[in-house]
Write a protein that holds these residues in place. Structure first.
Motif, short mmCIF file in Angstrom:
data_model
loop_
_atom_site.label_atom_id
_atom_site.label_comp_id
_atom_site.label_asym_id
_atom_site.label_seq_id
_atom_site.Cartn_x
_atom_site.Cartn_y
_atom_site.Cartn_z
N HIS A 86 110.14 -9.83 -34.66
CA HIS A 86 108.96 -9.51 -33.84
C HIS A 86 109.37 -8.84 -32.52
O HIS A 86 110.23 -9.34 -31.79
CB HIS A 86 108.20 -10.81 -33.53
N GLY A 87 108.77 -7.69 -32.24
CA GLY A 87 108.99 -7.00 -30.99
C GLY A 87 110.29 -6.26 -30.88
O GLY A 87 110.63 -5.78 -29.79
N GLY A 123 119.22 -9.21 -32.73
CA GLY A 123 118.48 -8.14 -32.07
C GLY A 123 118.64 -6.81 -32.77
O GLY A 123 118.44 -5.75 -32.17
N LEU A 124 118.99 -6.84 -34.06
CA LEU A 124 119.23 -5.62 -34.83
C LEU A 124 118.29 -5.54 -36.02
O LEU A 124 117.98 -6.56 -36.64
CB LEU A 124 120.67 -5.57 -35.34
N PRO A 125 117.86 -4.34 -36.39
CA PRO A 125 117.11 -4.19 -37.64
C PRO A 125 118.03 -4.41 -38.82
O PRO A 125 119.24 -4.13 -38.76
CB PRO A 125 116.61 -2.74 -37.58
N VAL A 126 117.47 -4.91 -39.91
CA VAL A 126 118.24 -5.19 -41.12
C VAL A 126 117.66 -4.38 -42.27
O VAL A 126 116.46 -4.45 -42.53
CB VAL A 126 118.21 -6.69 -41.47
N PHE A 127 118.52 -3.63 -42.94
CA PHE A 127 118.10 -2.97 -44.17
C PHE A 127 118.71 -3.74 -45.34
O PHE A 127 119.93 -3.81 -45.48
CB PHE A 127 118.54 -1.51 -44.24
N THR A 128 117.85 -4.33 -46.16
CA THR A 128 118.31 -5.07 -47.33
C THR A 128 118.20 -4.18 -48.56
O THR A 128 117.11 -3.73 -48.91
CB THR A 128 117.47 -6.34 -47.57
N VAL A 129 119.34 -3.93 -49.19
CA VAL A 129 119.33 -3.08 -50.38
C VAL A 129 118.84 -3.89 -51.57
O VAL A 129 119.32 -4.99 -51.84
CB VAL A 129 120.73 -2.48 -50.65
#
Length: 335
Positions: A86-87, A123-129
């Motif tokens: 969030h945010g 505090g990082l975006p996560v890309f889940t494959v």
């Protein structure tokens, strides 16, 4: 293999025994879940039941925090989802997450609660494959999908040094394979790696040895081997992409490995830790007392889950910041 005891790898600030809730959870899991997982067939019906069972458990004991933003991605061979706490504001750093469960059971969606909390703690975006699963898609489908996702992130403008590889269970095997493939193809390596309960030995010989001293609360080595065999699908287990060897690696990212003290994959975690150090890399191994497989995903059940993710977040921040300092120092010397 190392001869050190579990106590030698006791995480900083953690007691030598798990909390009462943790030990009770392990006992109840051993009495209820383990008998089921050991008896479920690897037929289509058995696999579907396993997928529903794990999805329900993950959602019940590790729900997605309110306010989490999820954006699905379908771009050529790349399938997955962006998960942002969030945010969270966009930035140059990102986590590429590789879910586990024997290449057969889980998905980006089942791990959304874990990746959302990882995003919040770092505090990082996560890309889940969302790699293709066996038995519908056997080896090397999952490995190919991960490689495509990593190169996709590079194509999106992320610098390799700002990408963190993270994963659990079978995701650990896929992560190590990615590093080896990067080395073979001359692709730049990620800036750091964090693995929860990584699987390394697909023959489960290391797990079988661990079982002789302490049974895993969730599943037996024999049953787990049967699931993974749906992915390896008759391929020779000595294939380089199945029996991984990091000895010839020229560049390994700093790595944190967390594993539970009750699980059979603690042998795999030790082995991977030893391989990384023998290859000249930096590895930190944490064996969390009395914890189960991927306990970080179960905060409603395991009080120590948040503490472990906090350790992972500190490691990631320090690893990435250290690279910036080293780069700036080299720039100063070159002027």
């Amino acid at each position: 293999m190392t001869s050190s005891t579990n106590h030698d790898y006791l995480p900083r600030g953690v007691f030598a025994a798990g909390s009462r809730r943790t030990r009770l959870a392990a006992l109840m899991t051993r009495l209820t879940l383990r008998p089921i997982t050991n008896l479920l067939p690897t037929s289509r019906g058995g696999i579907e039941f396993s997928r529903r069972l794990v999805a329900t458990s993950m959602n019940l004991f590790g729900p997605v925090p309110k306010g989490t933003r999820v954006d699905l991605v379908a771009d050529g061979p790349v399938r997955g989802e962006w998960v942002r706490a969030h945010g969270l504001a966009p930035g140059p750093r990102v986590i590429l997450y590789i879910h586990g469960s024997a290449y057969v059971i889980c998905s980006a969606r089942t791990h959304r609660g874990l990746t959302a909390r990882l995003s919040g703690s770092t505090g990082l975006p996560v890309f889940t494959v969302d790699y293709r699963l066996a038995p519908e898609h056997p080896f090397p489908a999952a490995a190919d999908d991960l490689e495509a996702a990593y190169r996709w992130l590079l194509g999106q403008g992320y610098d390799a040094a700002n990408i963190v590889i993270a994963g659990d269970s079978a995701g650990g095997h896929l992560a190590a394979d990615l590093l080896i493939e990067n080395d073979r193809t001359g692709t730049p390596q990620p800036g750091a790696m964090v693995l929860f309960s990584p699987l390394v030995d697909l023959d489960f010989e290391l797990s079988a040895r661990m079982e002789r001293t302490r049974k895993d609360p969730m599943i037996s080595a024999k049953a787990a081997r049967g699931l993974v065999a749906l992915y390896t699908d008759g391929h020779d287990s000595s294939l380089p992409r199945l029996r991984l060897d990091l000895a010839r690696m020229r560049d390994l990212p700093p790595t944190l490995i967390q594993v539970g003290g009750t699980e059979m994959l603690r042998g795999d975690a030790r082995h991977l830790h030893t391989m990384i150090e023998a290859a000249g890399g930096r590895s930190e191994l944490e064996i969390w007392p009395d914890q189960m497989h991927v306990f970080q995903a179960l905060p409603r059940l395991i009080p120590e889950a948040a503490h472990a993710l906090g350790h992972a977040a500190e490691f990631i921040t320090h690893a990435l910041d250290s690279q910036v300092v080293q780069y700036d120092s080299k720039e100063q010397v070159g002027r």
